[in-house]
Design a protein around this motif. Sequence first.
Motif, PDB file in Angstrom:
ATOM      1  N   CYS A 101       8.059  61.556 -28.642  1.00 61.83           N
ATOM      2  CA  CYS A 101       9.103  60.509 -27.998  1.00 61.83           C
ATOM      3  C   CYS A 101       9.359  59.204 -28.935  1.00 61.83           C
ATOM      4  O   CYS A 101      10.357  58.982 -28.716  1.00 61.83           O
ATOM      5  CB  CYS A 101       8.074  60.112 -26.507  1.00 61.83           C
ATOM      6  SG  CYS A 101       6.559  59.338 -26.679  1.00 61.83           S
ATOM      7  N   GLU A 102       8.650  58.928 -29.469  1.00 59.36           N
ATOM      8  CA  GLU A 102       8.688  57.545 -30.203  1.00 59.36           C
ATOM      9  C   GLU A 102       9.661  57.508 -31.261  1.00 59.36           C
ATOM     10  O   GLU A 102      10.668  56.686 -31.229  1.00 59.36           O
ATOM     11  CB  GLU A 102       7.501  57.033 -31.069  1.00 59.36           C
ATOM     12  CG  GLU A 102       7.370  55.607 -31.593  1.00 59.36           C
ATOM     13  CD  GLU A 102       6.377  55.428 -32.358  1.00 59.36           C
ATOM     14  OE1 GLU A 102       5.948  53.984 -32.569  1.00 59.36           O
ATOM     15  OE2 GLU A 102       5.620  56.247 -32.782  1.00 59.36           O
ATOM     16  N   GLY A 103       9.974  58.871 -31.958  1.00 58.51           N
ATOM     17  CA  GLY A 103      11.030  58.866 -32.790  1.00 58.51           C
ATOM     18  C   GLY A 103      12.552  59.073 -32.218  1.00 58.51           C
ATOM     19  O   GLY A 103      13.574  58.813 -33.012  1.00 58.51           O
ATOM     20  N   VAL A 104      12.430  59.393 -30.903  1.00 56.78           N
ATOM     21  CA  VAL A 104      13.733  59.766 -30.363  1.00 56.78           C
ATOM     22  C   VAL A 104      14.539  58.538 -29.586  1.00 56.78           C
ATOM     23  O   VAL A 104      15.695  58.674 -29.138  1.00 56.78           O
ATOM     24  CB  VAL A 104      14.011  60.927 -29.455  1.00 56.78           C
ATOM     25  CG1 VAL A 104      13.614  62.064 -30.335  1.00 56.78           C
ATOM     26  CG2 VAL A 104      12.961  60.954 -28.431  1.00 56.78           C
ATOM     27  N   CYS A 105      13.782  57.565 -29.420  1.00 56.23           N
ATOM     28  CA  CYS A 105      13.992  56.533 -28.701  1.00 56.23           C
ATOM     29  C   CYS A 105      15.084  55.507 -29.397  1.00 56.23           C
ATOM     30  O   CYS A 105      14.721  55.003 -30.503  1.00 56.23           O
ATOM     31  CB  CYS A 105      13.133  55.482 -28.081  1.00 56.23           C
ATOM     32  SG  CYS A 105      13.501  54.173 -27.266  1.00 56.23           S
ATOM     33  N   PRO A 106      16.293  55.402 -28.963  1.00 54.69           N
ATOM     34  CA  PRO A 106      17.272  54.702 -29.624  1.00 54.69           C
ATOM     35  C   PRO A 106      17.240  53.187 -29.707  1.00 54.69           C
ATOM     36  O   PRO A 106      17.732  52.592 -30.510  1.00 54.69           O
ATOM     37  CB  PRO A 106      18.519  55.273 -29.089  1.00 54.69           C
ATOM     38  CG  PRO A 106      18.079  55.572 -27.543  1.00 54.69           C
ATOM     39  CD  PRO A 106      17.005  56.124 -27.803  1.00 54.69           C
ATOM     40  N   CYS A 132      17.825  56.107 -21.231  1.00 54.94           N
ATOM     41  CA  CYS A 132      18.700  57.455 -21.598  1.00 54.94           C
ATOM     42  C   CYS A 132      18.237  58.699 -21.356  1.00 54.94           C
ATOM     43  O   CYS A 132      18.941  59.634 -21.420  1.00 54.94           O
ATOM     44  CB  CYS A 132      18.996  57.213 -22.909  1.00 54.94           C
ATOM     45  SG  CYS A 132      17.590  57.418 -24.215  1.00 54.94           S
ATOM     46  N   GLY A 133      16.849  58.643 -21.043  1.00 52.33           N
ATOM     47  CA  GLY A 133      16.033  60.097 -20.968  1.00 52.33           C
ATOM     48  C   GLY A 133      16.054  60.822 -22.212  1.00 52.33           C
ATOM     49  O   GLY A 133      15.135  61.889 -22.137  1.00 52.33           O
ATOM     50  N   ALA A 134      16.221  60.216 -23.428  1.00 51.74           N
ATOM     51  CA  ALA A 134      15.888  61.119 -24.641  1.00 51.74           C
ATOM     52  C   ALA A 134      14.406  61.514 -24.898  1.00 51.74           C
ATOM     53  O   ALA A 134      14.125  62.555 -25.291  1.00 51.74           O
ATOM     54  CB  ALA A 134      16.648  60.390 -25.975  1.00 51.74           C
ATOM     55  N   CYS A 135      13.716  60.595 -24.434  1.00 55.88           N
ATOM     56  CA  CYS A 135      11.991  60.835 -24.490  1.00 55.88           C
ATOM     57  C   CYS A 135      11.656  61.908 -23.716  1.00 55.88           C
ATOM     58  O   CYS A 135      10.880  62.646 -24.094  1.00 55.88           O
ATOM     59  CB  CYS A 135      11.290  59.583 -24.395  1.00 55.88           C
ATOM     60  SG  CYS A 135      11.689  58.839 -22.964  1.00 55.88           S
ATOM     61  N   ALA A 136      12.143  61.828 -22.361  1.00 52.15           N
ATOM     62  CA  ALA A 136      11.670  62.747 -21.577  1.00 52.15           C
ATOM     63  C   ALA A 136      11.988  64.335 -21.873  1.00 52.15           C
ATOM     64  O   ALA A 136      11.455  65.090 -21.837  1.00 52.15           O
ATOM     65  CB  ALA A 136      12.129  62.525 -20.267  1.00 52.15           C
ATOM     66  N   GLY A 137      13.146  64.343 -22.454  1.00 52.40           N
ATOM     67  CA  GLY A 137      13.603  65.554 -23.066  1.00 52.40           C
ATOM     68  C   GLY A 137      13.030  66.267 -24.170  1.00 52.40           C
ATOM     69  O   GLY A 137      12.678  67.546 -24.456  1.00 52.40           O
ATOM     70  N   VAL A 138      12.092  65.419 -24.722  1.00 55.32           N
ATOM     71  CA  VAL A 138      11.172  66.010 -26.070  1.00 55.32           C
ATOM     72  C   VAL A 138       9.693  66.067 -25.861  1.00 55.32           C
ATOM     73  O   VAL A 138       9.072  66.731 -26.574  1.00 55.32           O
ATOM     74  CB  VAL A 138      11.698  65.377 -27.256  1.00 55.32           C
ATOM     75  CG1 VAL A 138      13.192  65.096 -27.722  1.00 55.32           C
ATOM     76  CG2 VAL A 138      11.126  63.623 -27.185  1.00 55.32           C
ATOM     77  N   CYS A 139       9.433  65.671 -24.573  1.00 62.06           N
ATOM     78  CA  CYS A 139       7.972  65.493 -24.426  1.00 62.06           C
ATOM     79  C   CYS A 139       7.445  66.986 -24.268  1.00 62.06           C
ATOM     80  O   CYS A 139       7.850  67.609 -23.134  1.00 62.06           O
ATOM     81  CB  CYS A 139       7.417  64.662 -23.101  1.00 62.06           C
ATOM     82  SG  CYS A 139       5.953  64.544 -22.735  1.00 62.06           S
ATOM     83  N   PRO A 140       6.592  67.374 -24.947  1.00 62.80           N
ATOM     84  CA  PRO A 140       6.008  68.870 -24.756  1.00 62.80           C
ATOM     85  C   PRO A 140       5.019  69.085 -23.774  1.00 62.80           C
ATOM     86  O   PRO A 140       4.952  70.175 -23.023  1.00 62.80           O
ATOM     87  CB  PRO A 140       5.270  68.881 -25.980  1.00 62.80           C
ATOM     88  CG  PRO A 140       4.823  67.915 -26.313  1.00 62.80           C
ATOM     89  CD  PRO A 140       5.719  66.780 -25.942  1.00 62.80           C
ATOM     90  N   VAL A 141       4.618  68.249 -22.960  1.00 64.44           N
ATOM     91  CA  VAL A 141       3.896  68.173 -21.726  1.00 64.44           C
ATOM     92  C   VAL A 141       4.586  67.518 -20.589  1.00 64.44           C
ATOM     93  O   VAL A 141       3.741  67.587 -19.564  1.00 64.44           O
ATOM     94  CB  VAL A 141       2.451  67.736 -21.794  1.00 64.44           C
ATOM     95  CG1 VAL A 141       1.820  68.454 -23.095  1.00 64.44           C
ATOM     96  CG2 VAL A 141       2.429  66.039 -22.388  1.00 64.44           C
ATOM     97  N   SER A 184      13.820  51.758 -29.881  1.00 65.13           N
ATOM     98  CA  SER A 184      12.335  51.477 -30.004  1.00 65.13           C
ATOM     99  C   SER A 184      11.719  50.802 -29.063  1.00 65.13           C
ATOM    100  O   SER A 184      11.023  50.091 -29.102  1.00 65.13           O
ATOM    101  CB  SER A 184      12.342  50.732 -31.349  1.00 65.13           C
ATOM    102  OG  SER A 184      13.245  51.378 -32.439  1.00 65.13           O
ATOM    103  N   ALA A 185      11.613  51.204 -27.576  1.00 62.60           N
ATOM    104  CA  ALA A 185      10.934  51.021 -26.425  1.00 62.60           C
ATOM    105  C   ALA A 185       9.420  51.539 -26.404  1.00 62.60           C
ATOM    106  O   ALA A 185       8.749  50.926 -25.711  1.00 62.60           O
ATOM    107  CB  ALA A 185      11.703  51.376 -25.264  1.00 62.60           C
ATOM    108  N   ILE A 186       9.432  52.533 -27.289  1.00 54.23           N
ATOM    109  CA  ILE A 186       8.005  53.457 -27.164  1.00 54.23           C
ATOM    110  C   ILE A 186       6.966  53.167 -28.227  1.00 54.23           C
ATOM    111  O   ILE A 186       7.444  52.989 -29.522  1.00 54.23           O
ATOM    112  CB  ILE A 186       8.465  54.898 -27.219  1.00 54.23           C
ATOM    113  CG1 ILE A 186       9.330  55.081 -26.075  1.00 54.23           C
ATOM    114  CG2 ILE A 186       7.097  55.595 -26.872  1.00 54.23           C
ATOM    115  CD1 ILE A 186       9.886  56.500 -25.987  1.00 54.23           C
ATOM    116  N   SER A 187       5.812  52.627 -27.962  1.00 51.75           N
ATOM    117  CA  SER A 187       4.964  52.496 -28.907  1.00 51.75           C
ATOM    118  C   SER A 187       3.660  53.103 -28.465  1.00 51.75           C
ATOM    119  O   SER A 187       3.329  53.374 -27.343  1.00 51.75           O
ATOM    120  CB  SER A 187       4.758  50.794 -29.083  1.00 51.75           C
ATOM    121  OG  SER A 187       4.413  50.380 -28.002  1.00 51.75           O
ATOM    122  N   ALA A 188       2.638  53.157 -29.584  1.00 53.08           N
ATOM    123  CA  ALA A 188       1.496  53.684 -29.147  1.00 53.08           C
ATOM    124  C   ALA A 188       0.515  52.910 -28.583  1.00 53.08           C
ATOM    125  O   ALA A 188       0.367  51.810 -29.126  1.00 53.08           O
ATOM    126  CB  ALA A 188       0.688  54.458 -30.595  1.00 53.08           C
TER     127      ALA A 188
END
Length: 56
Positions: free
Chosen positions: A15-20, A41-50, A22-26
């Motif tokens: 998810c971190e790499g697709v956020c346009p 935008c929902g980009a992160c939700a679309g790539v989350c495998p779980v 940079s709102a996601i951090s570990a």
Amino acid sequence: MPHVISDACIMCGSCEGVCPVSAISAGDTQYQIDPSVCIDCGACAGVCPVGAISQE
């Protein structure tokens, strides 16, 4: 409405790499989304495998 990451997060980092904006951090046990930066935008939700990311 910003997205949130649930306890189902497996810390894969996909998810971190697709956020346009940079709102996601570990965090200590899972990734986190900064609601003040998230543009919903929902980009992160679309790539989350779980499916750990959803709208708040």
